[in-house]
Write a protein that holds these residues in place. Structure first.
Motif, PDB file in Angstrom:
ATOM      1  N   ALA A 130       0.824  -1.207   0.000  1.00 36.10           N
ATOM      2  CA  ALA A 130       0.000   0.000   0.000  1.00 36.10           C
ATOM      3  C   ALA A 130       0.862   1.261   0.000  1.00 36.10           C
ATOM      4  O   ALA A 130       0.585   2.213  -0.743  1.00 36.10           O
ATOM      5  CB  ALA A 130      -0.930  -0.016   1.214  1.00 36.10           C
ATOM      6  N   ALA A 131       1.910   1.278   0.818  1.00 38.39           N
ATOM      7  CA  ALA A 131       2.774   2.467   0.904  1.00 38.39           C
ATOM      8  C   ALA A 131       3.469   2.748  -0.421  1.00 38.39           C
ATOM      9  O   ALA A 131       3.654   3.905  -0.810  1.00 38.39           O
ATOM     10  CB  ALA A 131       3.801   2.278   2.013  1.00 38.39           C
ATOM     11  N   GLY A 132       3.879   1.671  -1.124  1.00 36.10           N
ATOM     12  CA  GLY A 132       4.549   1.838  -2.410  1.00 36.10           C
ATOM     13  C   GLY A 132       3.595   1.980  -3.579  1.00 36.10           C
ATOM     14  O   GLY A 132       4.033   2.138  -4.717  1.00 36.10           O
ATOM     15  N   LYS A 133       2.289   1.884  -3.299  1.00 37.13           N
ATOM     16  CA  LYS A 133       1.253   1.948  -4.336  1.00 37.13           C
ATOM     17  C   LYS A 133       1.515   0.917  -5.435  1.00 37.13           C
ATOM     18  O   LYS A 133       1.307   1.177  -6.626  1.00 37.13           O
ATOM     19  CB  LYS A 133       1.152   3.353  -4.925  1.00 37.13           C
ATOM     20  CG  LYS A 133       0.757   4.410  -3.897  1.00 37.13           C
ATOM     21  CD  LYS A 133       0.648   5.791  -4.529  1.00 37.13           C
ATOM     22  CE  LYS A 133       0.257   6.826  -3.477  1.00 37.13           C
ATOM     23  NZ  LYS A 133       0.151   8.198  -4.048  1.00 37.13           N
ATOM     24  N   HIS A 134       1.974  -0.258  -5.013  1.00 37.49           N
ATOM     25  CA  HIS A 134       2.298  -1.316  -5.970  1.00 37.49           C
ATOM     26  C   HIS A 134       1.016  -2.009  -6.413  1.00 37.49           C
ATOM     27  O   HIS A 134       0.253  -2.503  -5.579  1.00 37.49           O
ATOM     28  CB  HIS A 134       3.266  -2.309  -5.344  1.00 37.49           C
ATOM     29  CG  HIS A 134       4.576  -1.706  -4.947  1.00 37.49           C
ATOM     30  ND1 HIS A 134       5.396  -1.061  -5.842  1.00 37.49           N
ATOM     31  CD2 HIS A 134       5.213  -1.637  -3.737  1.00 37.49           C
ATOM     32  CE1 HIS A 134       6.475  -0.626  -5.228  1.00 37.49           C
ATOM     33  NE2 HIS A 134       6.389  -0.949  -3.956  1.00 37.49           N
ATOM     34  N   ASP A 135       0.792  -2.059  -7.707  1.00 37.57           N
ATOM     35  CA  ASP A 135      -0.407  -2.710  -8.224  1.00 37.57           C
ATOM     36  C   ASP A 135      -0.147  -4.128  -8.729  1.00 37.57           C
ATOM     37  O   ASP A 135      -1.087  -4.856  -9.054  1.00 37.57           O
ATOM     38  CB  ASP A 135      -1.064  -1.864  -9.319  1.00 37.57           C
ATOM     39  CG  ASP A 135      -0.087  -1.429 -10.413  1.00 37.57           C
ATOM     40  OD1 ASP A 135       1.107  -1.764 -10.317  1.00 37.57           O
ATOM     41  OD2 ASP A 135      -0.526  -0.746 -11.356  1.00 37.57           O
ATOM     42  N   ALA A 136       1.113  -4.515  -8.793  1.00 39.12           N
ATOM     43  CA  ALA A 136       1.475  -5.879  -9.173  1.00 39.12           C
ATOM     44  C   ALA A 136       2.702  -6.294  -8.368  1.00 39.12           C
ATOM     45  O   ALA A 136       3.657  -5.520  -8.257  1.00 39.12           O
ATOM     46  CB  ALA A 136       1.765  -5.983 -10.666  1.00 39.12           C
ATOM     47  N   VAL A 137       2.658  -7.492  -7.825  1.00 39.10           N
ATOM     48  CA  VAL A 137       3.745  -7.977  -6.968  1.00 39.10           C
ATOM     49  C   VAL A 137       4.227  -9.316  -7.521  1.00 39.10           C
ATOM     50  O   VAL A 137       3.493 -10.308  -7.491  1.00 39.10           O
ATOM     51  CB  VAL A 137       3.283  -8.140  -5.510  1.00 39.10           C
ATOM     52  CG1 VAL A 137       4.440  -8.600  -4.630  1.00 39.10           C
ATOM     53  CG2 VAL A 137       2.686  -6.832  -4.984  1.00 39.10           C
ATOM     54  N   PHE A 138       5.451  -9.335  -8.061  1.00 40.65           N
ATOM     55  CA  PHE A 138       6.043 -10.580  -8.546  1.00 40.65           C
ATOM     56  C   PHE A 138       6.455 -11.462  -7.362  1.00 40.65           C
ATOM     57  O   PHE A 138       7.011 -10.971  -6.369  1.00 40.65           O
ATOM     58  CB  PHE A 138       7.296 -10.308  -9.379  1.00 40.65           C
ATOM     59  CG  PHE A 138       7.042  -9.702 -10.724  1.00 40.65           C
ATOM     60  CD1 PHE A 138       6.496 -10.464 -11.749  1.00 40.65           C
ATOM     61  CD2 PHE A 138       7.372  -8.373 -10.982  1.00 40.65           C
ATOM     62  CE1 PHE A 138       6.272  -9.910 -13.006  1.00 40.65           C
ATOM     63  CE2 PHE A 138       7.148  -7.811 -12.226  1.00 40.65           C
ATOM     64  CZ  PHE A 138       6.598  -8.579 -13.248  1.00 40.65           C
ATOM     65  N   GLY A 139       6.216 -12.755  -7.493  1.00 36.62           N
ATOM     66  CA  GLY A 139       6.666 -13.714  -6.494  1.00 36.62           C
ATOM     67  C   GLY A 139       7.263 -14.932  -7.155  1.00 36.62           C
ATOM     68  O   GLY A 139       7.028 -15.189  -8.346  1.00 36.62           O
ATOM     69  N   GLY A 140       8.028 -15.700  -6.384  1.00 37.51           N
ATOM     70  CA  GLY A 140       8.673 -16.883  -6.926  1.00 37.51           C
ATOM     71  C   GLY A 140       7.960 -18.177  -6.584  1.00 37.51           C
ATOM     72  O   GLY A 140       8.563 -19.247  -6.663  1.00 37.51           O
ATOM     73  N   ALA A 141       6.674 -18.103  -6.231  1.00 39.65           N
ATOM     74  CA  ALA A 141       5.923 -19.314  -5.872  1.00 39.65           C
ATOM     75  C   ALA A 141       5.747 -20.220  -7.091  1.00 39.65           C
ATOM     76  O   ALA A 141       5.624 -19.751  -8.223  1.00 39.65           O
ATOM     77  CB  ALA A 141       4.568 -18.932  -5.296  1.00 39.65           C
ATOM     78  N   ARG A 142       5.732 -21.533  -6.817  1.00 38.22           N
ATOM     79  CA  ARG A 142       5.544 -22.535  -7.868  1.00 38.22           C
ATOM     80  C   ARG A 142       4.415 -23.478  -7.467  1.00 38.22           C
ATOM     81  O   ARG A 142       4.206 -23.756  -6.291  1.00 38.22           O
ATOM     82  CB  ARG A 142       6.825 -23.350  -8.070  1.00 38.22           C
ATOM     83  CG  ARG A 142       8.077 -22.545  -8.287  1.00 38.22           C
ATOM     84  CD  ARG A 142       9.247 -23.468  -8.625  1.00 38.22           C
ATOM     85  NE  ARG A 142       9.203 -24.705  -7.874  1.00 38.22           N
ATOM     86  CZ  ARG A 142       9.776 -24.886  -6.681  1.00 38.22           C
ATOM     87  NH1 ARG A 142      10.428 -23.909  -6.095  1.00 38.22           N
ATOM     88  NH2 ARG A 142       9.693 -26.049  -6.066  1.00 38.22           N
ATOM     89  N   ARG A 143       3.720 -23.995  -8.451  1.00 44.56           N
ATOM     90  CA  ARG A 143       2.567 -24.861  -8.168  1.00 44.56           C
ATOM     91  C   ARG A 143       2.960 -26.168  -7.488  1.00 44.56           C
ATOM     92  O   ARG A 143       2.153 -26.770  -6.787  1.00 44.56           O
ATOM     93  CB  ARG A 143       1.804 -25.156  -9.461  1.00 44.56           C
ATOM     94  CG  ARG A 143       1.062 -23.948 -10.009  1.00 44.56           C
ATOM     95  CD  ARG A 143       0.078 -24.361 -11.107  1.00 44.56           C
ATOM     96  NE  ARG A 143      -0.734 -23.215 -11.508  1.00 44.56           N
ATOM     97  CZ  ARG A 143      -0.657 -22.620 -12.685  1.00 44.56           C
ATOM     98  NH1 ARG A 143       0.206 -23.058 -13.588  1.00 44.56           N
ATOM     99  NH2 ARG A 143      -1.435 -21.602 -12.983  1.00 44.56           N
ATOM    100  N   ASP A 144       4.178 -26.636  -7.717  1.00 42.64           N
ATOM    101  CA  ASP A 144       4.554 -27.937  -7.153  1.00 42.64           C
ATOM    102  C   ASP A 144       4.921 -27.862  -5.677  1.00 42.64           C
ATOM    103  O   ASP A 144       5.115 -28.885  -5.030  1.00 42.64           O
ATOM    104  CB  ASP A 144       5.709 -28.556  -7.943  1.00 42.64           C
ATOM    105  CG  ASP A 144       7.054 -27.919  -7.637  1.00 42.64           C
ATOM    106  OD1 ASP A 144       7.091 -26.685  -7.455  1.00 42.64           O
ATOM    107  OD2 ASP A 144       8.070 -28.646  -7.583  1.00 42.64           O
ATOM    108  N   GLU A 145       5.008 -26.656  -5.119  1.00 41.01           N
ATOM    109  CA  GLU A 145       5.438 -26.511  -3.725  1.00 41.01           C
ATOM    110  C   GLU A 145       4.383 -26.962  -2.722  1.00 41.01           C
ATOM    111  O   GLU A 145       4.689 -27.541  -1.691  1.00 41.01           O
ATOM    112  CB  GLU A 145       5.778 -25.050  -3.426  1.00 41.01           C
ATOM    113  CG  GLU A 145       6.994 -24.516  -4.121  1.00 41.01           C
ATOM    114  CD  GLU A 145       7.228 -23.071  -3.727  1.00 41.01           C
ATOM    115  OE1 GLU A 145       7.924 -22.845  -2.721  1.00 41.01           O
ATOM    116  OE2 GLU A 145       6.708 -22.167  -4.402  1.00 41.01           O
ATOM    117  N   ASP A 146       3.127 -26.609  -3.007  1.00 41.91           N
ATOM    118  CA  ASP A 146       2.078 -26.808  -2.017  1.00 41.91           C
ATOM    119  C   ASP A 146       0.736 -26.855  -2.733  1.00 41.91           C
ATOM    120  O   ASP A 146       0.548 -26.211  -3.766  1.00 41.91           O
ATOM    121  CB  ASP A 146       2.108 -25.643  -1.004  1.00 41.91           C
ATOM    122  CG  ASP A 146       1.065 -25.761   0.087  1.00 41.91           C
ATOM    123  OD1 ASP A 146       1.398 -26.337   1.128  1.00 41.91           O
ATOM    124  OD2 ASP A 146      -0.065 -25.272  -0.108  1.00 41.91           O
TER     125      ASP A 146
END
Length: 308
Positions: A130-146
């Protein structure tokens, strides 16, 4: 006049890694084109390192056109924090840090009875977005993890409270990604969602990507708990009856020191890790993350609250 016969060149066959890389770079470029203020969650762990490497390739020879954000629990491995700082300095990227410790210090959060701080990352993360007004956040999650992450789309909508509704998933047919959102909402973007742990390590080997040294076999003072080897440290101490010993171990995933265990391993280089992961029958989170053992739906519950 004789016409020289046309030479037909056989089409180049792309490897599985080439296809995964191309898909990830496409996703990164699409998000940057569609959103105004993207940011990349960067912990110094292998998956976020790979996503940052892909972003650097996507925009080379220019710089990565967005900052990175680390939600610092205060219980991180020192080697990982050092690697984080070295990486952002080398690439000339702005680093934003959300500190869990500052939330505890001023009373916005309280320490958990089990000592782990990973579940405490959610509120600092949402506030930083919210503070950075970020509208998209990249993450390194993968479907095989959980299994919770297996439900999530590559572009995943978060509501105005930062929460995820697994029943509100948008179709992504023909690699078309819907990033529409209302004011106050944002999306999480997962460029390596379709990768496996083995894919990640094969890519690290192919690209010669540097990682924190604790991903490779090293001798460390540890104790046994819940079927995992826990490192001795300021935030990870044995309980009564838990004996310490020196073992050669490595880490398959990196998180809070108070919830991340090591595995016995002699894989001291990337090729050896690739071979070891290829033989494994457990995901890295299932094998070494105590925070995912809180309940059967531990990850999904945290994601609904706004977690990674």
């Amino acid at each position: 006049m004789r016409v020289a016969p046309m030479t037909v060149t056989a089409p180049t066959r792309l490897s599985a890694l080439d296809l995964l890389e191309a898909e990830a770079i496409h996703i990164i470029r699409e998000v940057v084109a569609e959103f105004e203020r993207p940011v990349l969650l960067f912990s110094g762990g292998k998956d976020s390192v790979v996503v940052l490497h892909l972003a650097a390739k996507a925009f080379a020879p220019g710089r990565v056109p967005f900052p990175v954000l680390h939600v610092d629990t205060g219980h991180n491995f020192p080697e990982v924090i050092a690697f984080r700082d070295e990486t952002v300095a080398r690439l000339g990227i702005r680093l934003e840090v959300a500190s869990v410790q500052s939330y505890i210090d001023d009373g916005r959060l309280a320490e958990r009875p089990d000592g782990t701080r990973n579940p405490l990352q959610t509120q600092p993360l949402l506030d930083a977005i919210a503070a950075g007004k970020h509208d998209a956040v990249f993450g390194g999650a993968r479907r095989d993890e959980d299994k919770a992450r297996a439900k999530e789309r590559i572009i995943s909508l978060r509501d105005e409270f930062g929460q995820w509704d697994p029943r509100n998933q948008r179709p992504e047919l023909w690699s078309l990604y819907n990033g529409r959102h209302l004011p106050g909402q944002h999306v999480r973007a997962f460029p390596i969602s379709n990768w496996t742990e083995l894919d990640v390590w094969r890519y690290i080997e192919r690209e010669g990507i540097a990682l924190p040294p604790l991903y490779y076999a090293h001798e460390r003072e540890v104790f046994r708990r819940d079927g995992m080897w826990w490192a001795i440290g300021e935030f990870s101490q044995p309980r009564t009856g838990e004996e310490t010993e020196r073992r050669v171990v490595r880490y398959r995933t990196v998180g809070d020191m108070s919830c991340t265990g090591a595995v016995e391993s002699d894989a001291a280089d990337t090729a050896s890790v690739v071979a070891e992961v290829g033989r494994s029958t457990l995901t890295e989170r299932g094998a070494t993350r105590a925070d995912d053992r809180i309940s059967e739906a531990a990850m999904e519950d945290r994601k609904k609250d706004g977690y990674f």
